[in-house]
Write an enzyme that holds these catalytic residues in place. Structure first.
Site, PDB file in Angstrom:
ATOM      1  N   CYS A  88       0.822  -1.207   0.000  1.00 16.29           N
ATOM      2  CA  CYS A  88       0.000   0.000   0.000  1.00 16.29           C
ATOM      3  C   CYS A  88       0.859   1.262   0.000  1.00 16.29           C
ATOM      4  CB  CYS A  88      -0.869   0.037   1.238  1.00 16.29           C
ATOM      5  SG  CYS A  88      -1.834  -1.444   1.475  1.00 16.29           S
ATOM      6  N   GLY A 119      -0.619  -1.364   6.667  1.00 15.56           N
ATOM      7  CA  GLY A 119      -0.291  -2.212   7.808  1.00 15.56           C
ATOM      8  C   GLY A 119      -1.442  -3.144   8.121  1.00 15.56           C
TER       9      GLY A 119
END
Ligand code: F6R
Length: 599
Positions: free
Chosen positions: A2, A103
């Site tokens: 990401c 995360g």
């Protein structure tokens, strides 16, 4: 993995800045993208789409998005498939806040169950979505946006770089825990990002955030506070590389540009570390470091191949050394003894490598990071850091960082083991950039790639320093061509893999010098020939291997240590040209990400 971008203070340019930032983050690998805009008004606009950034851009064409503060995200799926609704940013039930996150929130299920039970509606499968709903509850209790953001952070466990914007304010808030997050400071605008290239076109002034810190950016200024809310003094760092370095400079792909940048990257890596006469190395930063009695390396993927090579360097200098896959290190930790633990990670953010280094540190070992990224987690957390100085690498498949890792490990082993008899190896290091240039100028990799484009599989073999090169050659080939490729220690072929060898499986053999390793590899090539497989020899011609080869990819005569670098350049070119002929997505191979920040 990401990517995050956010900006404050760019007024009506906000959306363009976000989209430009997302395009700069594409190299990390992603499967959906989204943006959110807010400001002094009572709505947060969110638009997000599965697939490539172009899908989001198309969707935005028909939409009126407003706002003077914004955040954008490229998602690499972990919780839930890549769909429009799972793309970030995520909102609360009332649409007062937009949140994005890199995360993993480990306790999300328990929080989600609790929020659903109290009446919250969830629109995605993601772990991230609990955060806007937690914020919503805190806002309902009368908390300010910043207090609500902190309240949500206090509930979540796991790793995150997280950012949020709210209705009615031009401020953006962000925080980090075990996932990279940087701020960019310009005269009249501020940025937040997972990675400097996202805003490097606008500023070179960077603040690296630490775990537990929270930042508030608004048009009037920025502040970083710790988890208790106390102000943290932070000095900006100046990024040394130029924005131009993240462009393609006329090449078709970043990967081939980066392959061609290797002579320069190597010069940078060796600058001030290998003297002009080529008989001494110095690493000022390690002058006070006692020679280690033993060394453990931890790393993943390409960096693990560099670790295998590094371990050989240390063993040759008389220091017991072993390379471990970082993902296995924590699961089955070896006795730590008095080891120095060296983590090799170009990004400095690979979760498996960081967690192995943390395990080593927890068990009392001194740690050393070999990394490319200044201010990365590995650099900040380890006791010592050696920068490989390769410059930004955008192609997902590592190329110049591998070459620079090998060069840096040579200097490191010579410097910290204080190996006396190393004139020849140091001279070869000094000549390495021009040797790599010679390979680039004369490679026939494109023609050889064409010859074998229909192969069923590619096997790579090598011994000694060329064994990690064989593994790396195979990894490069499989990553970007999607074809079956395996690397073997040349001597292992006859213990099993030989059963796979046919006339449709070319064997790429690396044999440099005329020492024992090269001579024995020649013997293994004969075994292959007898099974009618074609042989592509990567050689300096010293071992006589070309007599048995169908094709030769030549490397200049040099020390076996540095020949490993020139040989790996030939293999990069072979993989690149094979992938180009197959029309693959070379810079962003399917399913892969540049920086792997989950374990
Ligand atoms: C392969 C490749 C990966 C990385 C691995 C570790 O081309 O790039 O195998 O080497 O994900 O990444 P770093 O070095 O950033 O720890």
């Amino acid at each position: 993995m990401c990517g995050i971008i956010g900006c404050v203070g760019r007024q009506e340019e906000t959306l363009d800045v976000l989209l430009h930032g997302l395009s700069k983050l594409e190299y990390r690998g992603y499967d959906s993208a989204g943006v959110a805009l807010a400001g002094k008004r009572d709505a947060v606009d969110i638009e997000k789409r599965a697939g490539k950034l172009e899908n989001l851009q198309e969707a935005l064409e028909g939409v009126e998005m407003q706002g003077t503060v914004g955040i954008g995200h490229t998602r690499w799926s972990t919780h839930g498939p890549p769909t429009d609704s799972n793309a970030h940013p995520h909102a609360d039930c009332e649409g007062q806040v937009a949140v994005l996150h890199n995360g993993i929130i480990e306790n999300f299920q328990e929080i989600r169950d609790e929020l659903v039970a109290s009446g919250h509606d969830f629109a995605s499968d993601t772990d991230t979505e609990v955060v806007p709903h937690l914020i919503e509850d805190a806002l309902a209790e009368g908390a300010s946006p910043e207090a609500a953001f902190r309240e949500a952070l206090s509930r979540i466990e796991g790793s995150y770089a997280i950012a949020a914007i709210f209705t009615g304010t031009e401020a953006a808030f962000c925080a980090r825990q075990d996932s990279p997050l940087v701020l960019g400071l310009d005269a009249d605008a501020y940025y937040l990002a997972s990675d400097v290239p996202a805003f490097r076109d606008y500023t070179d002034q960077v603040i690296y955030m630490e775990d537990g810190e929270v930042a508030r950016l608004d048009p009037d200024g920025w502040a970083v506070t710790d988890s208790s809310g106390a102000l943290v003094e932070k000095d900006p760092h100046v990024v040394e590389w130029d924005a131009k370095e993240t462009g393609k400079s006329g090449y078709d792909h970043y990967m081939i540009k980066e392959v061609h940048e290797q002579p320069r990257a190597l010069r940078e890596c060796l600058r001030g570390r290998v003297d002009e006469l080529g008989d001494q190395v110095q690493l000022e930063e390690f002058a006070g470091l006692a020679p280690p009695s033993s060394v453990q390396f931890v790393a993943c993927g390409t960096s693990y191949h560099a670790a295998l090579y590094g371990a050989q360097l240390f063993r040759e200098a008389g220091v017991p050394a072993q390379a471990f896959l970082a993902s296995e290190y924590r699961t089955s930790p070896p006795p730590i003894g008095s080891n120095l633990v060296i983590g090799i990670t170009q990004s400095g953010e690979t979760a498996d490598t960081l967690s192995a280094l943390r395990e080593a540190s927890r068990r009392g070992a001194p740690t050393l990071a070999v990394t490319n990224v200044v201010g990365s987690s590995a650099a900040r957390e380890c006791d010592h850091t050696l920068y490989i100085r390769a410059g930004p690498e955008i192609g997902v498949a590592a190329s110049k960082t591998f070459a620079s890792q090998l060069a840096a490990l040579n200097v490191l082993s010579l410097a910290i083991t204080r190996t006396g008899d190393s004139r020849e190896a140091i001279g070869a290091l000094r000549d390495l950039p021009s040797a790599v240039q010679e390979v680039l100028d004369e490679s026939t990799g494109e023609a050889v790639a064409k010859e074998y484009i229909d192969a069923d599989a590619y096997f790579f073999i090598g011994r000694g320093y060329q064994y990690p090169v064989a593994l790396e050659g195979a990894l490069k080939m499989k990553e970007i061509t999607y074809k079956h490729a395996e690397g073997f220690a040349a001597g292992e072929l006859k213990h099993g893999p030989l059963a796979l060898v046919t006339e449709r499986t070319p064997v790429i053999a690396i044999a440099v010098g005329d020492g024992d390793a090269a001579q024995k590899t020649v013997g293994n090539i004969k075994e292959v020939e007898a099974r009618n497989a074609s042989v592509i020899a990567v050689t300096d011609g010293e071992s006589g291997v070309e007599r048995y080869a169908d094709h030769v990819l030549p490397v200049p005569e040099s020390h076996p240590r540095t020949a490993a670098v020139t040989a790996s350049v030939q293999l990069q070119l072979l993989a690149y040209h094979s992938a180009a002929q197959l029309g693959r997505s070379i810079d962003k191979p399917r399913n892969l990400a540049k920086s792997v920040t989950v374990e």
